[in-house]
Design a protein around this motif. Structure first.
Motif, PDB file in Angstrom:
ATOM      1  N   GLU A 120       0.858  -1.207  -0.099  1.00 19.31           N
ATOM      2  CA  GLU A 120      -0.125   0.089   0.079  1.00 19.31           C
ATOM      3  C   GLU A 120       0.892   1.372  -0.073  1.00 19.31           C
ATOM      4  N   ALA A 121       2.157   1.327   0.618  1.00 23.28           N
ATOM      5  CA  ALA A 121       2.735   2.258   0.572  1.00 23.28           C
ATOM      6  C   ALA A 121       3.639   2.742  -0.396  1.00 23.28           C
ATOM      7  N   ASN A 122       3.880   1.527  -1.349  1.00 24.04           N
ATOM      8  CA  ASN A 122       4.664   1.570  -2.461  1.00 24.04           C
ATOM      9  C   ASN A 122       4.104   1.355  -4.019  1.00 24.04           C
ATOM     10  N   PHE A 123       2.617   0.995  -3.987  1.00 25.78           N
ATOM     11  CA  PHE A 123       2.247   0.753  -5.343  1.00 25.78           C
ATOM     12  C   PHE A 123       0.763   1.388  -4.878  1.00 25.78           C
ATOM     13  N   ASN A 124      -0.026   1.604  -6.073  1.00 21.48           N
ATOM     14  CA  ASN A 124      -1.399   2.429  -5.962  1.00 21.48           C
ATOM     15  C   ASN A 124      -2.294   1.204  -5.676  1.00 21.48           C
TER      16      ASN A 124
END
Length: 407
Positions: free
Chosen positions: A235-239
């Motif tokens: 969730e932090a690094n991808f949409n």
């Protein structure tokens, strides 16, 4: 002016990108055989953190005591309750061996694979049977269901996981399954994943209530934490927008050793999720069969009507109009009842005097009434229905459905 226009176009483009809908993904974790009172008594930071983003509540398994849906509180049965959103009278899994699932009741994995858009699936498990038998991978009855990422079968690997005192080789397998699940979520990020952790059930069988069972329940929570960390990484690094659901398949008897019966502790399970929940979640009716409809709603899966109408579960996310369906036969009538959550909704009432769906056919549902949800009851005259040994009734307001049989 041209330069200003370029900046405006660039700003709008970046805004559109940032506003693009996030890709939805889901993972559910079954940690075997932990009654709700243990989760509530022990320090379980991973389960608690997940719930802090959404909710935690007690739930139940085992169907309705004394009715056609009463279901033993046994492991493979519990998994199948979750996978199909039905009780044993439909899915036909009645124990942990000699399994003969009725694949006409679709699992959530088949629902995912039958979507018009392709979805990737994954399973991280010790038992191969979870995939090959309960999900029915590769079988014509499941339309040759294929799981994309597979990590299972380690219960048969006695070289890598040799026997240990108190069956701790199973805990070693759970540790490996956890590592692979966390790695798989970080790297492959299947759209739908199932993680199965086994050893807590063994700990209960071997030692019963006590420090040993407590210790390995907390170690299972640490394993859950590794998977949760992988979800947060995505969730932090991808949409992406993830739904995680952690649950158990059954509780335990009074002394913690056994399960399978209908005592309150054996039937009492629990659910922890990171997603906002509806009013349904915090009621006594919350059940293990509610998990699949909830994940399907989150993922925006389209479920064929005949499949959906057989599901016994109710979504615990999004709008729900009615809950707690009851049936009361009396002479030549049946009184249908329900609890109303949305007084503005209208309820369509259907009946079928056949159960051809069980054999792979289609039932002929007949609409017999349309009433306000706030009425909370409707009386059906059975002498006006086709002669039958039993009837299937279905209530459908706009945002969910309820079904019940009268035999």
């Amino acid at each position: 002016r041209l330069m200003k226009l370029k900046w405006i176009i660039l700003f709008c483009s970046l805004s559109l990108i940032s506003m693009a809908a996030k890709t939805k993904k889901a993972v559910f974790i079954i940690v075997d055989g932990i009654p709700a009172d243990m989760i509530e008594r022990l320090n379980t930071p991973a389960i608690d953190e997940i719930a802090s983003k959404g909710a935690y509540a007690r739930a139940y398994t085992g169907g309705e005591i004394g009715s056609y849906s009463q279901t033993p509180t046994i492991s493979a049965i519990g998994y199948t309750n979750l996978l199909t959103a039905t009780w044993m009278n439909k899915h036909n899994v009645d124990g942990n061996s000699n399994l003969k699932p009725n694949y006409n009741y679709w699992t959530i994995f088949r629902i995912a694979k039958e979507q018009s858009k392709p979805y990737k699936t994954a399973i991280y498990s010790s038992w191969t049977d979870n995939r090959t038998v309960l999900l029915g991978e590769g079988k014509p009855e499941t339309n040759y269901l294929k799981i994309d990422f597979i990590c299972d079968g380690y219960d048969l690997d006695t070289l890598r996981f040799p026997k240990k005192e108190k069956d701790l080789r199973i805990f070693d397998i759970d540790e490996y399954v956890t590592e692979q699940a966390a790695k798989g979520i970080r790297q492959d990020a299947a759209d739908l994943s199932w993680v199965y952790l086994w050893y807590t059930d063994d700990a209960g069988h071997i030692e019963g209530n006590g420090r040993f069972f407590d210790d390995y329940t907390q170690k299972a929570d640490a394993q859950i934490g590794k998977i949760w960390d992988a979800v947060k990484y995505r969730e932090a690094n991808f949409n992406e927008d993830w739904m995680i659901v952690v649950t158990t398949d059954h509780g335990r008897g009074e002394n913690g050793h056994g399960h399978g019966g209908q005592s309150k502790r054996e039937r009492t399970t629990w659910i922890s999720t990171n997603q906002p929940v509806n009013e349904r979640f915090n009621t006594e009716g919350l059940a293990i069969v509610d998990i699949t409809p909830s994940i399907c709603r989150f993922m925006e899966f389209n479920i064929p009507q005949q499949v959906r109408w057989e599901q016994d579960g109710i979504p615990f996310i999004g709008q729900v109009d009615i809950t707690q369906m009851g049936t009361s036969p009396y002479d030549d009538s049946v009184t249908l009842s329900w609890n109303c959550l949305n007084p503005d909704a209208m309820v369509d009432i259907y009946v079928s005097s056949t159960n051809q769906y069980k054999e792979g056919g289609k039932d002929q549902w007949k609409k017999i009434a349309r009433v306000p949800a706030k009425k909370q009851m409707y009386v059906v005259s059975t002498d006006k229905l086709p002669d039958s040994h039993y009837y299937k009734f279905l209530l459908e307001p706009p945002n969910n459905h309820l079904n019940r049989w009268v035999q």
